[in-house]
Design an enzyme around this catalytic site. Structure first.
Site, PDB file in Angstrom:
ATOM      1  N   GLY A 121     -10.715   1.381 -13.916  1.00  0.00           N
ATOM      2  CA  GLY A 121     -10.546   2.837 -13.945  1.00  0.00           C
ATOM      3  C   GLY A 121     -10.734   3.457 -12.573  1.00  0.00           C
ATOM      4  CB  SER A 123      -5.128   5.191 -10.483  1.00  0.00           C
ATOM      5  OG  SER A 123      -4.968   4.083  -9.661  1.00  0.00           O
ATOM      6  CB  SER A 155      -3.331  -2.809 -16.126  1.00  0.00           C
ATOM      7  OG  SER A 155      -2.444  -2.271 -15.168  1.00  0.00           O
ATOM      8  CD  GLU A 238      -6.840  -3.859  -7.031  1.00  0.00           C
ATOM      9  OE1 GLU A 238      -7.878  -3.178  -6.968  1.00  0.00           O
ATOM     10  OE2 GLU A 238      -5.804  -3.460  -7.575  1.00  0.00           O
ATOM     11  CB  SER A 350       1.139   2.340  -1.471  1.00  0.00           C
ATOM     12  OG  SER A 350       0.600   3.121  -0.448  1.00  0.00           O
ATOM     13  CD  GLU A 352       4.535   3.597   1.821  1.00  0.00           C
ATOM     14  OE1 GLU A 352       3.794   3.038   0.990  1.00  0.00           O
ATOM     15  OE2 GLU A 352       5.754   3.769   1.635  1.00  0.00           O
TER      16      GLU A 352
HETATM   17  C1  LIG Z   1       1.845  -2.298 -11.838  1.00  0.00           C
HETATM   18  C2  LIG Z   1       0.696  -1.388 -11.529  1.00  0.00           C
HETATM   19  C3  LIG Z   1      -0.550  -1.604 -12.141  1.00  0.00           C
HETATM   20  C4  LIG Z   1      -1.601  -0.727 -11.878  1.00  0.00           C
HETATM   21  N1  LIG Z   1      -2.797  -0.944 -12.520  1.00  0.00           N
HETATM   22  C5  LIG Z   1      -3.824  -0.101 -12.262  1.00  0.00           C
HETATM   23  C6  LIG Z   1      -5.086  -0.269 -12.940  1.00  0.00           C
HETATM   24  O1  LIG Z   1      -5.250  -1.164 -13.775  1.00  0.00           O
HETATM   25  N2  LIG Z   1      -6.082   0.588 -12.645  1.00  0.00           N
HETATM   26  C7  LIG Z   1      -5.943   1.590 -11.737  1.00  0.00           C
HETATM   27  O2  LIG Z   1      -6.912   2.306 -11.508  1.00  0.00           O
HETATM   28  N3  LIG Z   1      -4.755   1.806 -11.108  1.00  0.00           N
HETATM   29  C8  LIG Z   1      -3.708   0.992 -11.358  1.00  0.00           C
HETATM   30  N4  LIG Z   1      -2.503   1.186 -10.737  1.00  0.00           N
HETATM   31  C9  LIG Z   1      -2.361   2.383  -9.930  1.00  0.00           C
HETATM   32  C10 LIG Z   1      -2.079   2.165  -8.480  1.00  0.00           C
HETATM   33  O3  LIG Z   1      -3.050   1.463  -7.816  1.00  0.00           O
HETATM   34  C11 LIG Z   1      -1.749   3.568  -7.954  1.00  0.00           C
HETATM   35  O4  LIG Z   1      -0.477   3.820  -8.510  1.00  0.00           O
HETATM   36  C12 LIG Z   1      -1.745   3.646  -6.500  1.00  0.00           C
HETATM   37  O5  LIG Z   1      -3.068   3.788  -6.079  1.00  0.00           O
HETATM   38  C13 LIG Z   1      -0.838   4.756  -5.974  1.00  0.00           C
HETATM   39  O6  LIG Z   1      -1.149   5.988  -6.522  1.00  0.00           O
HETATM   40  P1  LIG Z   1      -0.024   6.990  -7.070  1.00  0.00           P
HETATM   41  O7  LIG Z   1       0.799   6.252  -8.081  1.00  0.00           O
HETATM   42  O8  LIG Z   1      -0.687   8.260  -7.518  1.00  0.00           O
HETATM   43  O9  LIG Z   1       0.937   7.291  -5.845  1.00  0.00           O
HETATM   44  P2  LIG Z   1       0.702   8.290  -4.639  1.00  0.00           P
HETATM   45  O10 LIG Z   1      -0.677   8.136  -4.114  1.00  0.00           O
HETATM   46  O11 LIG Z   1       1.160   9.655  -5.031  1.00  0.00           O
HETATM   47  O12 LIG Z   1       1.691   7.694  -3.585  1.00  0.00           O
HETATM   48  C14 LIG Z   1       3.108   7.872  -3.657  1.00  0.00           C
HETATM   49  C15 LIG Z   1       3.720   7.398  -2.340  1.00  0.00           C
HETATM   50  O13 LIG Z   1       3.179   8.176  -1.247  1.00  0.00           O
HETATM   51  C16 LIG Z   1       2.620   7.305  -0.277  1.00  0.00           C
HETATM   52  N5  LIG Z   1       1.419   7.884   0.319  1.00  0.00           N
HETATM   53  C17 LIG Z   1       0.389   8.481  -0.343  1.00  0.00           C
HETATM   54  N6  LIG Z   1      -0.545   8.867   0.552  1.00  0.00           N
HETATM   55  C18 LIG Z   1      -0.111   8.488   1.770  1.00  0.00           C
HETATM   56  C19 LIG Z   1      -0.649   8.597   3.090  1.00  0.00           C
HETATM   57  N7  LIG Z   1      -1.822   9.177   3.330  1.00  0.00           N
HETATM   58  N8  LIG Z   1       0.077   8.078   4.135  1.00  0.00           N
HETATM   59  C20 LIG Z   1       1.270   7.475   3.900  1.00  0.00           C
HETATM   60  N9  LIG Z   1       1.838   7.365   2.681  1.00  0.00           N
HETATM   61  C21 LIG Z   1       1.154   7.854   1.626  1.00  0.00           C
HETATM   62  C22 LIG Z   1       2.238   6.038  -1.039  1.00  0.00           C
HETATM   63  O14 LIG Z   1       2.161   4.946  -0.179  1.00  0.00           O
HETATM   64  C23 LIG Z   1       3.373   5.929  -2.039  1.00  0.00           C
HETATM   65  O15 LIG Z   1       4.480   5.291  -1.465  1.00  0.00           O
HETATM   66  C24 LIG Z   1      -1.427   0.354 -10.984  1.00  0.00           C
HETATM   67  C25 LIG Z   1      -0.176   0.562 -10.382  1.00  0.00           C
HETATM   68  C26 LIG Z   1       0.873  -0.287 -10.650  1.00  0.00           C
HETATM   69  C27 LIG Z   1       2.209  -0.017 -10.008  1.00  0.00           C
END
Ligand SMILES: Cc1cc2nc3c(=O)[nH]c(=O)nc-3n(C[C@H](O)[C@H](O)[C@H](O)COP(=O)(O)OP(=O)(O)OC[C@H]3O[C@@H](n4cnc5c(N)ncnc54)[C@H](O)[C@@H]3O)c2cc1C
Length: 364
Positions: A121, A123, A155, A238, A350, A352
């Site tokens: 937990g 995100s 997940s 991780e 990500s 980035e």
């Molecule tokens: C298959 C999968 C499984 C997952 N499982 C889990 C889980 O079990 N538990 C959990 O807690 N989370 C989980 N996640 C969540 C994942 O770790 C988050 O999606 C991730 O942290 C990105 O957050 P967001 O989706 O809100 O994207 P955002 O943070 O909104 O990012 C969107 C885009 O903007 C870019 N970006 C954001 N900030 C910046 C910055 N400062 N500089 C440059 N670029 C930037 C990012 O790189 C990305 O390309 C999972 C994600 C996936 C895809």
């Protein structure tokens, strides 16, 4: 045969046996998408979950390099390992490093026996990549904490017995201060799990809402308010594993089995991919060796995750060209991997964000 080679063969034999009996089909991204408690418990019986932990906590007191042998073989075989992956890889080691002896005794033996299933937990809808911006709060109350907030992309929350939870316990000027890590029982009153189906049509994601959830004081991992340093270390576990390199291995294995059908140009490209895989495997060993010395290899793990994601993307691009697949069903290994792939560069940090971490480490 060395002990490690023998261990490798024992894992291979188990996976091949289960496949021959039709008990699972190898699939890409199995560590996230392929969930089978029976398989996890079979691994547990063989001492292959929590294998680096002390014996009195259900472990086998082996090294992280030994564990890497097991995880590599499970991923190569596309085995159904999702039920124990997060507890074994990440939350167990974090509790071992920072948890009280009571918390260790309460949680770790259940992970290593395959009875406790952990979800992650971290995100939140408004935080995402900016993990320090989490808004879920935990406020002190009699005997513990009261949690309110919302987590997303969790997940296997719908199958988990326990959740790791990162929550804000103090409002401070620096957003990295005042964060605390907890373990929460998923059957606590006030926890609601709602499914999110991904574009591959599979349900592993969820939204989890916490409404006035009571968490006993003993469920804090480490020091209240000091969660940022701990979570950064945990992210090295991780990001630094072979799952960042081998999620697509069942696709690569299919290509390696079909080399007779490839022309000379494609064989050169395939050879380059195999050589890159060799480099990445060596990096996985470096990360495991660092973990064995008690260091959290933050930089190495971020590098591995970034390069591993690039490699896996290139494996799929190559497979699309070489196999000339036309229209693929989502349950075809290549079709499933292509649908899962957009998540590779996002989950666990990500690309980035990883580049940003690495650039900051280079800066004076
Ligand atoms: C298959 C999968 C499984 C997952 N499982 C889990 C889980 O079990 N538990 C959990 O807690 N989370 C989980 N996640 C969540 C994942 O770790 C988050 O999606 C991730 O942290 C990105 O957050 P967001 O989706 O809100 O994207 P955002 O943070 O909104 O990012 C969107 C885009 O903007 C870019 N970006 C954001 N900030 C910046 C910055 N400062 N500089 C440059 N670029 C930037 C990012 O790189 C990305 O390309 C999972 C994600 C996936 C895809």
């Amino acid at each position: 045969m060395t002990d490690r080679t023998e261990l490798r063969h024992r894992v291979r034999d188990l996976c091949r046996g289960w496949q021959d009996e039709g008990r699972y089909r190898p699939r890409p991204d199995a560590w996230l998408r392929s969930f089978d408690l029976d398989f996890s418990r079979e691994l547990a019986r063989r001492g292959w979950i929590g294998m680096t932990w002390p014996r009195h906590l259900g472990g086998a007191e082996q090294s992280n390099v030994d564990r890497l042998v097991v995880t590599e073989e499970l991923l190569r075989a596309g085995a159904p390992v999702a039920a124990h992956w997060i507890g074994d890889r990440q939350i167990g080691p974090s509790i071992l490093r920072h948890g009280t002896p009571e918390l260790q005794r309460e949680i770790l033996p259940g992970i290593s026996s395959g009875d406790h299933v952990l979800c992650l937990g971290m995100s939140e809808p408004e935080a995402g990549s900016d993990l320090a911006a989490v808004r879920t709060t935990a406020e002190r109350t009699d005997g513990g904490w009261r949690v309110n907030g919302r987590k997303i992309w969790t997940s296997h929350a719908h199958r988990a017995t326990h959740s790791y939870l990162l929550a804000r316990t103090e409002r401070t000027e620096r957003k990295h201060d005042g964060l605390t890590e907890f373990v929460v029982d998923m059957d606590s009153r006030g926890v609601t799990v709602t499914p999110i189906v991904d574009m591959a049509g599979s349900h592993h994601f969820n939204e989890v809402v916490f409404e006035d959830v009571f968490v006993p004081a003993g469920r804090v991992i480490g020091v209240a308010g000091q969660g940022w340093r701990q979570v950064t270390e945990q992210l090295a576990h991780e990001r630094g594993g072979p799952e960042r390199v081998l999620s697509t291995y069942p696709v690569l294995a299919g290509l390696l089995d079909a080399t007779a059908e490839l022309d000379a140009g494609l064989l050169v490209e395939l050879g380059e991919l195999v050589a890159r895989l060799g480099v990445l495997r060596a990096m996985c060993v470096r990360v495991a060796e660092a973990l064995d010395t008690g260091v959290a290899p933050v930089r190495e793990a971020a590098t591995l995750k970034y390069l591993g994601t690039e490699f896996e993307r290139d494996v799929l691009e190559f497979a699309r060209t070489a196999a000339n697949p036309g229209v693929l069903a989502p349950d075809d290994p290549l079709g499933g991997a292509i649908l899962a792939a957009p998540g590779f560069s996002i989950r666990g940090g990500s690309s980035e964000v990883l580049l940003s971490i690495l650039a900051k480490q280079e800066a004076p």
